[in-house]
Design an enzyme around this catalytic site. Structure first.
Site, PDB file in Angstrom:
ATOM      1  N   ARG A  79      45.816  41.244  40.192  1.00 59.28           N
ATOM      2  CA  ARG A  79      45.406  42.315  39.306  1.00 59.28           C
ATOM      3  C   ARG A  79      44.192  42.754  39.940  1.00 59.28           C
ATOM      4  O   ARG A  79      43.924  44.170  39.850  1.00 59.28           O
ATOM      5  CB  ARG A  79      45.038  41.672  38.096  1.00 59.28           C
ATOM      6  CG  ARG A  79      45.985  41.383  36.967  1.00 59.28           C
ATOM      7  CD  ARG A  79      45.860  40.388  35.863  1.00 59.28           C
ATOM      8  NE  ARG A  79      46.981  40.245  35.037  1.00 59.28           N
ATOM      9  CZ  ARG A  79      47.163  39.593  34.080  1.00 59.28           C
ATOM     10  NH1 ARG A  79      45.931  38.490  33.535  1.00 59.28           N
ATOM     11  NH2 ARG A  79      48.322  39.420  33.011  1.00 59.28           N
ATOM     12  N   TYR A 139      52.414  47.266  36.506  1.00 58.94           N
ATOM     13  CA  TYR A 139      52.732  45.943  36.868  1.00 58.94           C
ATOM     14  C   TYR A 139      51.391  45.195  37.112  1.00 58.94           C
ATOM     15  O   TYR A 139      50.507  45.437  36.755  1.00 58.94           O
ATOM     16  CB  TYR A 139      53.634  46.069  38.165  1.00 58.94           C
ATOM     17  CG  TYR A 139      53.045  46.567  39.404  1.00 58.94           C
ATOM     18  CD1 TYR A 139      51.673  46.668  39.631  1.00 58.94           C
ATOM     19  CD2 TYR A 139      53.844  46.931  40.524  1.00 58.94           C
ATOM     20  CE1 TYR A 139      51.241  47.215  41.148  1.00 58.94           C
ATOM     21  CE2 TYR A 139      53.391  47.039  41.646  1.00 58.94           C
ATOM     22  CZ  TYR A 139      52.175  47.512  42.119  1.00 58.94           C
ATOM     23  OH  TYR A 139      51.819  47.862  43.163  1.00 58.94           O
ATOM     24  N   GLU A 140      51.639  43.795  36.681  1.00 64.02           N
ATOM     25  CA  GLU A 140      50.661  42.803  36.791  1.00 64.02           C
ATOM     26  C   GLU A 140      49.993  42.731  35.367  1.00 64.02           C
ATOM     27  O   GLU A 140      48.922  42.474  35.272  1.00 64.02           O
ATOM     28  CB  GLU A 140      49.574  42.835  37.881  1.00 64.02           C
ATOM     29  CG  GLU A 140      50.122  42.984  39.357  1.00 64.02           C
ATOM     30  CD  GLU A 140      51.072  41.838  39.581  1.00 64.02           C
ATOM     31  OE1 GLU A 140      50.995  40.663  38.770  1.00 64.02           O
ATOM     32  OE2 GLU A 140      51.800  41.738  40.394  1.00 64.02           O
ATOM     33  N   GLY A 141      50.729  43.381  34.402  1.00 64.27           N
ATOM     34  CA  GLY A 141      50.368  43.498  33.053  1.00 64.27           C
ATOM     35  C   GLY A 141      49.783  45.040  32.634  1.00 64.27           C
ATOM     36  O   GLY A 141      48.823  45.512  33.227  1.00 64.27           O
TER      37      GLY A 141
END
Length: 590
Positions: free
Chosen positions: A296, A440-442
């Site tokens: 992140r 992506y990655e949340g």
């Protein structure tokens, strides 16, 4: 498409004059042989290497993309040669453990290397980026036997790595993972299931790919408490730890995407693939979060890189493109028109890009310093404080830096006008590539819920925590022309935090209703602190970067406080309206 060298002077200014890398390492008692000159020589050499080898591949990587055939994936032309040169030049092993063939240099340098990889060719950047994350996780959590088997190849870059979380029926809600792992008599496991959206899941850059896979054991509890983590190599190793036999896994397909086309995004099938448990059973999600949090931070830096690259291209164009005359009279009377940089609205867009890129770099490098404190400090109180700071900042860095990258790269297209919409200039690619960084990655919404629900309400007990203390101490101890404004917005941030906390006690939906606006407000206020810091460092400069450089920093700080920071007023106003305007409508009324 221009291949413009990265702004090494800006990197030096933040690392040396703003965040004082020499004092940072002296206090930690590590990397003390890395003085400013050595640090910047490494950064400069990395930039030169990538400018020569990666930058020229960027446009073709987007247009050609990756190609899937059978279970194999072919990367864009030039990537194999780039990856080989990257590893042979030692960049893959930059901060790796010397026990496994790494160079043992600083995490901060590795963080900058990731920034440069994306700046020159975002489609390429995920291959070394995911490998670095997988290597770090194995260093921290794997057994000595697994480390001996897999870390030498991952450290040198001879092998690559991935993380495999998402399944067709579950994205963010990893409690729904149903990939199954069955124990074998020899201590290994057979893993079966399908994972989607797997970055670098298959490619032709390395002989082996080490997959870190979330799966469930037969007796696992339901939900997130029943997930374990497995190391599953593409190629099984012989007794000499060399790739010998293909494991029963492969890429069923690759995704056809809006952007980042040079990065292979795969659907991966595992059919009783042989793997190894990492850590304890049913603790896989907790372990994987260490890699996810690093990812992140790196994703936020990808947003920063896209902002910077779009700005650099737009700035060159704005200085050259002749359109109309300045409202205050001709600036280049010998030419038929003035360059568009004379027009206030073009300057608004350029300065917004510049303010986001340079302020966000300071924030990202500050977070990198916190990681190094956690890694190396002998003071447990200092480690605990850095850990809390990093936990609070990570969702902000991931979401804020990528959301403003969408704004900044949109301005990059806008400054070019119609030419920005044309592919040959490359500006529209930065906008398309930047979109995935918000996802992506949340997603941004998930990061915002993490900040308001998990970090602010639970960990911080409804407080901002150490970040507010840092800003307040700066205001009290460091006079700048922006301190009054910074104090005002800090107070606004704290008042808004208290409001959300109080409302959440009455209605849990208030957290979700306020979350994204609150995250963006947090980002703007934190960025204001760093711009006040940048102003102070430019005012008290070392003189090595030139008067225009330092004046530019001070004037960008003034722009940020005058033209961008006031957005917080609108964000506060929308937060104060609460959840009712969102939740009152019945589903049938949509």
């Amino acid at each position: 498409m221009a291949n413009i060298p990265a702004p090494v002077k800006d990197i030096q200014f933040i690392a040396d004059e703003v965040l004082d890398l020499a004092a940072h390492y002296q206090k930690l008692g590590v990397h003390q042989d890395i003085d400013v000159e050595t640090f910047m020589t490494i950064v400069d050499e990395a930039s030169k290497f990538l400018h020569e080898h990666a930058g020229p591949l960027n446009r073709n990587a987007d247009e050609q993309g990756c190609r899937h055939e059978g279970q194999s994936v072919q990367t864009p032309d030039g990537f194999v040669e780039l990856y080989k040169a990257y590893c042979e030049s030692g960049w893959a092993a930059l901060d790796g453990d010397e026990a496994y063939g790494g160079q043992g240099l600083s995490y901060w340098l590795q963080l900058i290397l990731g920034e440069l990889n994306t700046y020159y060719c975002p489609g390429w950047s995920n291959y070394p980026g995911l490998t670095h994350g997988a290597r770090e996780l194995i260093e921290h959590f794997a057994t000595d036997e697994l480390k001996a088997k897999f870390l030498p190849g991952l450290t040198s870059g001879e092998w690559a790595g991935t993380m495999c979380l998402t399944e067709p029926h579950c994205g963010t809600d990893l409690g729904l993972v149903n990939t199954a792992a069955k124990p074998n008599d020899d201590g290994t496991y057979n893993v079966t299931g399908t994972k989607i959206f797997i970055t670098s899941g298959e490619h032709d850059l390395t002989d082996n790919i080490v997959h870190l896979v979330l799966a469930r054991l037969p007796d696992a509890p339901k939900g997130t408490k029943g997930i374990s983590l497995f190391l599953i190599p593409k190629m099984l190793l012989n007794e000499q730890n060399e790739p010998a036999e293909r494991n029963t896994l492969g890429a069923a397909s690759i995704e056809h995407k809006m952007g980042l086309n040079g990065s292979a995004t795969c659907v991966m099938n595992f059919d009783e693939a042989k793997g190894y448990l990492i850590g304890n059973a049913n603790e896989g999600l907790k372990i994987m979060f260490t890699m996810m949090n690093g990812a992140r931070l790196n994703t936020g830096i990808q947003g920063l890189s896209a902002t910077q690259a779009s700005y650099e291209n737009a700035l060159v164009y704005a200085k050259e493109r002749l359109q109309m005359r300045s409202a205050t009279g001709p600036k280049l009377p010998e030419k038929p028109a003035d360059p568009i940089i004379v027009h206030p609205d073009v300057r608004r867009m350029l300065l917004t890009q510049k303010a986001f890129a340079e302020g966000n770099r300071a924030l990202a490098y500050f977070a990198g310093q916190q990681i190094e404190i956690i890694k190396h400090s002998q003071d447990q109180n200092e480690v605990a404080r850095a850990d809390r700071l990093l936990a609070f900042l990570t969702p902000i860095i991931k979401a804020f830096l990528t959301e403003v990258a969408m704004e900044a790269t949109n301005y990059g297209v806008q400054i070019f006008g119609g030419h920005g919409y044309i592919r040959e200039h490359g500006q529209e690619q930065w906008h398309r590539d930047a979109k995935i960084f918000t996802l992506y990655e949340g997603t941004t919404g998930i990061q915002a819920l993490d900040l308001t629900g998990r970090k602010m309400l639970m960990m911080q007990k409804g407080q901002i925590g150490e970040m507010a203390d840092i800003i307040q101490n700066f205001i009290n101890e460091t006079p700048t022309p922006h301190n009054d404004a910074l104090q005002s917005y800090l107070d606004m941030w704290q008042e808004t935090t208290s409001f959300i906390t109080q409302q959440a006690m009455k209605n849990p939906d208030e957290v979700g209703a306020a979350s994204v606006d609150y995250l963006m407000m947090s980002g703007y206020v934190i960025l204001a602190y760093f711009w006040a810091q940048l102003h102070n460092s430019a005012e008290n400069n070392k003189g090595q970067l030139g008067a225009d450089f330092y004046n530019g920093k001070k004037k960008t700080a003034a722009f940020y406080f005058a033209k961008i920071l006031p957005r917080c007023h609108a964000l506060k106003a929308t937060i104060m309206t609460g959840a009712d305007p969102l939740m009152d409508m019945a589903e049938s009324e949509f």
